[in-house]
Design a protein around this motif. Structure first.
Motif, PDB file in Angstrom:
ATOM      1  N   ILE A 679       0.841  -1.203   0.000  1.00 58.00           N
ATOM      2  CA  ILE A 679       0.000   0.000   0.000  1.00 58.00           C
ATOM      3  C   ILE A 679       0.876   1.253   0.000  1.00 58.00           C
ATOM      4  O   ILE A 679       0.636   2.195  -0.743  1.00 58.00           O
ATOM      5  CB  ILE A 679      -0.946  -0.006   1.217  1.00 58.00           C
ATOM      6  N   TYR A 680       1.921   1.216   0.830  1.00 53.09           N
ATOM      7  CA  TYR A 680       2.785   2.391   0.857  1.00 53.09           C
ATOM      8  C   TYR A 680       3.388   2.655  -0.520  1.00 53.09           C
ATOM      9  O   TYR A 680       3.357   3.772  -1.030  1.00 53.09           O
ATOM     10  CB  TYR A 680       3.904   2.240   1.898  1.00 53.09           C
ATOM     11  N   ASN A 681       3.892   1.605  -1.149  1.00 52.86           N
ATOM     12  CA  ASN A 681       4.531   1.778  -2.452  1.00 52.86           C
ATOM     13  C   ASN A 681       3.556   2.118  -3.569  1.00 52.86           C
ATOM     14  O   ASN A 681       3.919   2.764  -4.547  1.00 52.86           O
ATOM     15  CB  ASN A 681       5.337   0.536  -2.829  1.00 52.86           C
ATOM     16  N   LEU A 682       2.327   1.655  -3.425  1.00 50.88           N
ATOM     17  CA  LEU A 682       1.335   1.975  -4.458  1.00 50.88           C
ATOM     18  C   LEU A 682       1.015   3.468  -4.456  1.00 50.88           C
ATOM     19  O   LEU A 682       1.083   4.129  -5.483  1.00 50.88           O
ATOM     20  CB  LEU A 682       0.045   1.169  -4.221  1.00 50.88           C
ATOM     21  N   PHE A 683       0.659   3.995  -3.302  1.00 53.04           N
ATOM     22  CA  PHE A 683       0.140   5.363  -3.256  1.00 53.04           C
ATOM     23  C   PHE A 683       1.207   6.439  -3.147  1.00 53.04           C
ATOM     24  O   PHE A 683       0.936   7.607  -3.321  1.00 53.04           O
ATOM     25  CB  PHE A 683      -0.819   5.520  -2.078  1.00 53.04           C
ATOM     26  N   THR A 684       2.420   6.035  -2.816  1.00 50.75           N
ATOM     27  CA  THR A 684       3.390   7.073  -2.462  1.00 50.75           C
ATOM     28  C   THR A 684       3.875   7.877  -3.660  1.00 50.75           C
ATOM     29  O   THR A 684       3.489   7.624  -4.803  1.00 50.75           O
ATOM     30  CB  THR A 684       4.597   6.459  -1.717  1.00 50.75           C
ATOM     31  N   ILE A 685       4.728   8.821  -3.376  1.00 52.98           N
ATOM     32  CA  ILE A 685       5.307   9.685  -4.401  1.00 52.98           C
ATOM     33  C   ILE A 685       5.876   8.807  -5.518  1.00 52.98           C
ATOM     34  O   ILE A 685       6.633   7.885  -5.250  1.00 52.98           O
ATOM     35  CB  ILE A 685       6.421  10.526  -3.760  1.00 52.98           C
ATOM     36  N   PRO A 686       5.501   9.047  -6.761  1.00 52.63           N
ATOM     37  CA  PRO A 686       5.934   8.164  -7.844  1.00 52.63           C
ATOM     38  C   PRO A 686       7.404   8.400  -8.205  1.00 52.63           C
ATOM     39  O   PRO A 686       8.133   9.022  -7.447  1.00 52.63           O
ATOM     40  CB  PRO A 686       5.018   8.561  -8.995  1.00 52.63           C
ATOM     41  N   CYS A 687       7.807   7.898  -9.356  1.00 56.23           N
ATOM     42  CA  CYS A 687       9.206   8.018  -9.751  1.00 56.23           C
ATOM     43  C   CYS A 687       9.542   9.459 -10.169  1.00 56.23           C
ATOM     44  O   CYS A 687       8.650  10.281 -10.358  1.00 56.23           O
ATOM     45  CB  CYS A 687       9.495   7.082 -10.918  1.00 56.23           C
ATOM     46  N   PHE A 688      10.814   9.743 -10.327  1.00 58.69           N
ATOM     47  CA  PHE A 688      11.239  11.098 -10.677  1.00 58.69           C
ATOM     48  C   PHE A 688      10.652  11.572 -11.997  1.00 58.69           C
ATOM     49  O   PHE A 688      10.341  12.747 -12.152  1.00 58.69           O
ATOM     50  CB  PHE A 688      12.762  11.185 -10.722  1.00 58.69           C
ATOM     51  N   ALA A 689      10.522  10.650 -12.943  1.00 57.03           N
ATOM     52  CA  ALA A 689       9.965  11.049 -14.235  1.00 57.03           C
ATOM     53  C   ALA A 689       8.546  11.579 -14.040  1.00 57.03           C
ATOM     54  O   ALA A 689       8.161  12.598 -14.616  1.00 57.03           O
ATOM     55  CB  ALA A 689       9.964   9.873 -15.199  1.00 57.03           C
ATOM     56  N   ALA A 690       7.774  10.896 -13.189  1.00 57.00           N
ATOM     57  CA  ALA A 690       6.404  11.331 -12.937  1.00 57.00           C
ATOM     58  C   ALA A 690       6.375  12.603 -12.102  1.00 57.00           C
ATOM     59  O   ALA A 690       5.539  13.484 -12.312  1.00 57.00           O
ATOM     60  CB  ALA A 690       5.619  10.226 -12.246  1.00 57.00           C
ATOM     61  N   ILE A 691       7.307  12.705 -11.152  1.00 55.28           N
ATOM     62  CA  ILE A 691       7.393  13.932 -10.363  1.00 55.28           C
ATOM     63  C   ILE A 691       7.702  15.098 -11.305  1.00 55.28           C
ATOM     64  O   ILE A 691       7.105  16.169 -11.215  1.00 55.28           O
ATOM     65  CB  ILE A 691       8.499  13.830  -9.284  1.00 55.28           C
ATOM     66  N   GLY A 692       8.622  14.842 -12.245  1.00 51.11           N
ATOM     67  CA  GLY A 692       8.965  15.872 -13.229  1.00 51.11           C
ATOM     68  C   GLY A 692       7.754  16.270 -14.051  1.00 51.11           C
ATOM     69  O   GLY A 692       7.530  17.452 -14.320  1.00 51.11           O
ATOM     70  N   ALA A 693       6.970  15.287 -14.422  1.00 48.02           N
ATOM     71  CA  ALA A 693       5.771  15.580 -15.214  1.00 48.02           C
ATOM     72  C   ALA A 693       4.810  16.445 -14.403  1.00 48.02           C
ATOM     73  O   ALA A 693       4.261  17.425 -14.908  1.00 48.02           O
ATOM     74  CB  ALA A 693       5.095  14.291 -15.653  1.00 48.02           C
ATOM     75  N   ALA A 694       4.633  16.101 -13.129  1.00 48.74           N
ATOM     76  CA  ALA A 694       3.726  16.880 -12.278  1.00 48.74           C
ATOM     77  C   ALA A 694       4.262  18.304 -12.106  1.00 48.74           C
ATOM     78  O   ALA A 694       3.517  19.274 -12.142  1.00 48.74           O
ATOM     79  CB  ALA A 694       3.565  16.213 -10.920  1.00 48.74           C
ATOM     80  N   TYR A 695       5.568  18.408 -11.950  1.00 51.13           N
ATOM     81  CA  TYR A 695       6.200  19.717 -11.794  1.00 51.13           C
ATOM     82  C   TYR A 695       5.939  20.577 -13.022  1.00 51.13           C
ATOM     83  O   TYR A 695       5.720  21.785 -12.928  1.00 51.13           O
ATOM     84  CB  TYR A 695       7.698  19.528 -11.583  1.00 51.13           C
ATOM     85  N   GLY A 696       5.960  19.926 -14.181  1.00 48.83           N
ATOM     86  CA  GLY A 696       5.724  20.660 -15.425  1.00 48.83           C
ATOM     87  C   GLY A 696       4.282  21.092 -15.602  1.00 48.83           C
ATOM     88  O   GLY A 696       3.995  22.048 -16.296  1.00 48.83           O
ATOM     89  N   GLU A 697       3.358  20.351 -14.979  1.00 47.54           N
ATOM     90  CA  GLU A 697       1.938  20.630 -15.212  1.00 47.54           C
ATOM     91  C   GLU A 697       1.325  21.529 -14.152  1.00 47.54           C
ATOM     92  O   GLU A 697       0.241  22.060 -14.343  1.00 47.54           O
ATOM     93  CB  GLU A 697       1.132  19.325 -15.263  1.00 47.54           C
ATOM     94  N   GLN A 698       1.981  21.647 -12.986  1.00 48.17           N
ATOM     95  CA  GLN A 698       1.353  22.387 -11.899  1.00 48.17           C
ATOM     96  C   GLN A 698       2.206  23.591 -11.506  1.00 48.17           C
ATOM     97  O   GLN A 698       3.403  23.615 -11.746  1.00 48.17           O
ATOM     98  CB  GLN A 698       1.211  21.480 -10.666  1.00 48.17           C
ATOM     99  N   ASN A 699       1.563  24.566 -10.859  1.00 52.17           N
ATOM    100  CA  ASN A 699       2.376  25.670 -10.366  1.00 52.17           C
ATOM    101  C   ASN A 699       3.075  25.229  -9.076  1.00 52.17           C
ATOM    102  O   ASN A 699       2.777  24.191  -8.514  1.00 52.17           O
ATOM    103  CB  ASN A 699       1.552  26.948 -10.194  1.00 52.17           C
ATOM    104  N   ARG A 700       4.025  26.026  -8.633  1.00 51.64           N
ATOM    105  CA  ARG A 700       4.860  25.653  -7.497  1.00 51.64           C
ATOM    106  C   ARG A 700       4.066  25.133  -6.309  1.00 51.64           C
ATOM    107  O   ARG A 700       4.287  24.049  -5.803  1.00 51.64           O
ATOM    108  CB  ARG A 700       5.671  26.857  -7.017  1.00 51.64           C
ATOM    109  N   LYS A 701       3.142  25.958  -5.863  1.00 48.73           N
ATOM    110  CA  LYS A 701       2.422  25.644  -4.630  1.00 48.73           C
ATOM    111  C   LYS A 701       1.642  24.340  -4.796  1.00 48.73           C
ATOM    112  O   LYS A 701       1.679  23.456  -3.946  1.00 48.73           O
ATOM    113  CB  LYS A 701       1.475  26.801  -4.308  1.00 48.73           C
TER     114      LYS A 701
END
Ligand code: GDP
Ligand code: MG
Length: 764
Positions: A679-701
């Motif tokens: 459960i922890y691994n399923l829901f937790t912060i994904p890989c860096f590539a996905a974090i990068g994608a989220a960073y690109g799609e959302q504003n800082r906050k």
């Protein structure tokens, strides 16, 4: 020089009109502060040169998207001499919704009835004289594509530009009009321009208006309180209803009433009869999506491997020959040799898996190539091979599947089908504070979170986009599958089959997504889900150029954004796991030559990472501190470190576990331990590539809130389930009791908060 603005819905033909009016004089800039194109140019065929601005496409003048705010502010503040409202005549009713709002502004307006060539083709016509009478502004038929009627449009607009115009509203509801009139007079007294427009927006509790003219809000509230006795009033929807009522009662009749051709269904309508069928639409969509995922991610195309194995009575050998090897074998005679001899049966991989496998081969051979000439046991060799190239390999290997997935999605989008799907699903999703469009990213999440997060671009509403991105981890991505496969081998799960465990993880993820969505909706300050207004474009053959452009854009985005982030992250993790204090107490590179074994070994157990793991273990302690838990005992830090390296790519979890000696057979977790870790691994912060994608799609906050959300749901959910399952293991009735209490508590809290929010919304 006069200024004209072109306003209208997306795809109504504004840009086409703009281009034919301005020709080579056009230039593109940005609207201040946002990345929305601002196109300006000159029209030179009148006595005076006209400056023309192409406003962004919008469905309404509400303040929910940057496009809406830009168009609205431009018309109100820059006060163009004339607004040319481009209307797609083949979608008259949808398009006029915006027109009814523009008409409320004190500005000369001319309606350009575009796509008249299409109307002619379909044998329809529009009574422009009737339309002019109802709307009170000039209506000119044009075809922007064919260049027809443009000259007379500009002449009419030019003439209109010399006559000041007072805004007028199409709303006819008596009590609503009364209130609007009171507010309008107040605005007029304050010297506000376009008082009618502002009054109507304020009555509808428009965010911008409430902010700018808060002093008048009480007038609206008081009025509302008086009406409240009668019924539940929502002025915003009353206003929207009034607009649609006007359009359907007064304007629709202008449309080709006298034409026999109306009886004939257009091709699009015929296709829609099937694809948006009341009952079949959703199953059909599920089937289409299934095939897309099947073609992209399946290792056993059409299940011929499974079926063949069942017929031949041999085991299906899934992990032996996947990827390109399955095809090689299929094309060779070998495939059909007596299956008993081969001891198993393979399928043919899907095109996505096939290409990924070839890509893996290519990137893998690059690594082997470097290995062949770089000296063993050196830190720089390790840096290049275990660090840089391994990280690059992880990114590159996703490209084929991502491209294929997007290829299918681009085709569905460009053909006009996606617009219908969103429309079909909208109703169900609305209950969870999402609209129909959120479905596609979520489904993509089962493949890979990166394209899934990028697919949220299609969501115009920021809040919905943020919510959807946060839910993506609930949909177990392909890279997490090895974790479930490994955990399924844990002996304690033998009581119930391993495949059921995996199934429960996938299904459980979806179930939790629903709960989290409701949770976000309930606790959101703003319960508003933006109205889902969209025109349904006619179906047409996907254009190779459009599909190609879309793929290219995704490709660039993925490669640059993800590759830079993953490269940097890999280096950091590489450093942390290959450097540390050796047995002699000195800080050093941790690869040593083992005389006995005659090969180099790395002592990751001495690395900085291992110390971090030992430290961090206490942080995760509550998630598995009983015997059989994953933070318990000697192995605790290894599980901890594995979840951390999972940030590079989720495949790293199993990889790291293997490096640290946790493999099939050496895992000794209880059922509670297995589920907590999963459960922890399923829901937790994904890989860096996905974090990068989220960073690109959302504003800082919003991005940091997303990170926090991911962490909170994974920790919280794992915590609850760990202790719950542990309790079940000790005394099942105790577990049951607590489960029921929990469910009851959640439902109760949900109802309470919803009520509270409603009351707050009313008292505002
Ligand atoms: P915008 O989003 O409002 O800027 O719309 P575009 O100018 O990009 O046009 C959208 C689509 O409609 C394009 O494929 C145009 O070729 C097409 N289009 C625009 N005007 C006409 C027209 O008068 N007749 C026809 N048949 N197609 C048009
Ligand atoms: Mg445009």
């Amino acid at each position: 020089m006069k200024n004209f603005a072109l306003a209208g819905n997306p795809n109504c033909g504004k840009t086409t009109l703009f281009n034919s009016l301005t020709g080579s004089t056009a230039h593109v800039g940005n609207w201040p502060g946002v990345t929305v194109d601002k196109k300006e140019g000159r029209y030179k065929k009148l006595d005076e040169e006209i400056n023309i601005v192409d406003l962004p496409g919008i469905y309404s003048l509400s303040p929910y998207t940057p496009e809406e705010v830009i168009s609205r502010n431009f018309i109100i503040e820059e006060k163009p001499d004339c607004v040319i409202n481009v209307v797609d005549a083949t979608n008259l009713e949808r398009n006029l919704y915006l027109s009814t709002q523009i008409l409320e502004i004190d500005v000369p307006v001319v309606i350009a009835l575009n796509m008249s060539d299409l109307m002619d083709k379909e044998g329809k016509s529009i009574d422009t004289i009737k339309l002019e009478k109802e709307l009170g502004v000039p209506v000119v038929k044009i075809s922007a594509l064919k260049g027809e009627g443009l000259k007379s449009l500009m002449e009419v607009a030019y003439k209109a530009a010399f006559t000041p115009r007072k805004g007028h509203s199409v709303i006819e509801d008596k009590s609503l009009l009364h209130l609007i009139e009171d507010v309008r007079i107040a605005f007029e007294g304050m010297g506000v321009a376009s008082p009618l427009f502002h009054a109507i927006k304020l009555v509808g509790k428009d965010d911008i208006e409430v902010e700018n003219h808060g002093n008048l809000v009480s007038m609206v509230d008081q009025y509302k309180a008086n009406m409240e006795a009668k019924e539940d009033v929502d002025f915003e929807s009353m206003i929207a209803d009034a607009r649609y009522k006007f359009i359907s009662e007064k304007c629709s009749s202008a449309l080709s009433k006298h034409e026999v051709a109306e009886e004939k269904l257009s091709k699009s309508d015929k296709i829609d009869k099937v694809l948006t069928h009341k009952i079949w639409a959703i199953p059909l969509f599920v089937v289409i999506m299934f095939f897309i995922f099947h073609f992209t991610f399946s290792e056993d195309l059409f299940y011929i491997g499974h079926i063949g194995a069942a017929i031949a009575g041999v085991p299906f050998d899934e992990f032996e020959l996947i990827g390109h090897a399955g095809w090689v074998r299929f094309l060779s005679a070998d495939y059909w040799t007596p299956l008993e001899e081969l001891g198993g049966m393979n399928g043919i991989p899907s095109i996505g898996v096939f290409l990924q496998s070839w890509f893996g081969l290519a990137t893998g051979s690059i690594i082997t190539g470097f290995e062949s000439f770089m000296p063993e046991g050196q830190w720089y060799t390790s840096l290049v091979i275990d660090g840089l190239l391994t990280g690059l390999d992880a990114v590159l290997s996703f490209i084929p599947q991502i491209m294929i997935l997007f290829f299918f999605i681009a085709i569905l989008e460009d053909s006009g089908y996606m617009a219908r799907v969103a429309f079909i699903l909208d109703r169900a999703f609305r209950k969870f504070g999402l609209s129909g469009k959120a479905f596609i990213p979520m489904l993509s999440g089962f493949g890979c979170s990166v394209p899934a997060i990028m697919a949220t671009r299609t969501l115009e509403d920021e809040k919905e986009k943020n919510r959807t991105i946060r839910l993506i981890t609930c949909f177990s991505c392909g890279a997490k599958a090895p974790i479930w496969a490994l955990l399924a081998t844990v002996g304690t799960l033998a009581g119930f089959a391993g495949d059921l465990f995996v199934f429960s993880i996938y299904l459980g993820g979806i179930a939790m997504a629903v709960i989290y969505a409701l949770f976000m909706k309930i606790f959101s300050k703003d319960q508003y889900v933006s109205p889902f207004i969209m025109e349904l474009p006619s179906y047409h053959m996907p254009q190779p150029r459009n599909v190609g452009a879309l793929l290219w854009e995704k490709f660039k985005h993925y490669l640059f954004k993800a590759a830079t982030i993953i490269a940097a992250a890999t280096m950091v993790i590489w450093f942390l796991s290959y450097f540390g204090w050796g047995e002699d107490g000195k800080f050093q590179f941790l690869v040593f030559f083992d005389e006995e074994a005659g090969e180099y070994v790395s002592r990751i157990d001495l690395s900085i990472l291992s110390y971090l793991g030992r430290g961090l273990r206490y942080f995760y302690y509550p998630l598995g501190c009983l015997p059989g838990g994953w933070t318990y005992g000697e192995d605790g830090w290894k599980y901890t470190v594995s979840t951390i390296t999972g940030l590079i790519a989720k495949e790293q979890v199993v990889d790291t576990m293997a490096v640290l000696g946790l493999e099939e057979g050496t895992l000794s977790l209880s059922a509670a331990g297995v589920y907590s870790f999963a459960i922890y691994n399923l829901f937790t912060i994904p890989c860096f590539a996905a974090i990068g994608a989220a960073y690109g799609e959302q504003n800082r906050k919003q991005f940091w809130l997303t990170m926090l959300f991911w962490f909170a749901i994974s920790y919280g959910t794992a915590l609850v389930f760990y202790w719950l399952i542990s309790l079940y293991e000790v005394a099942w009735w105790g577990g049951l009791l607590v489960t029921l209490a929990l469910i009851g508590g959640i439902v109760f809290a949900g109802i309470y908060v919803t009520k509270l929010n409603k009351r707050k919304a009313l008292s505002n």
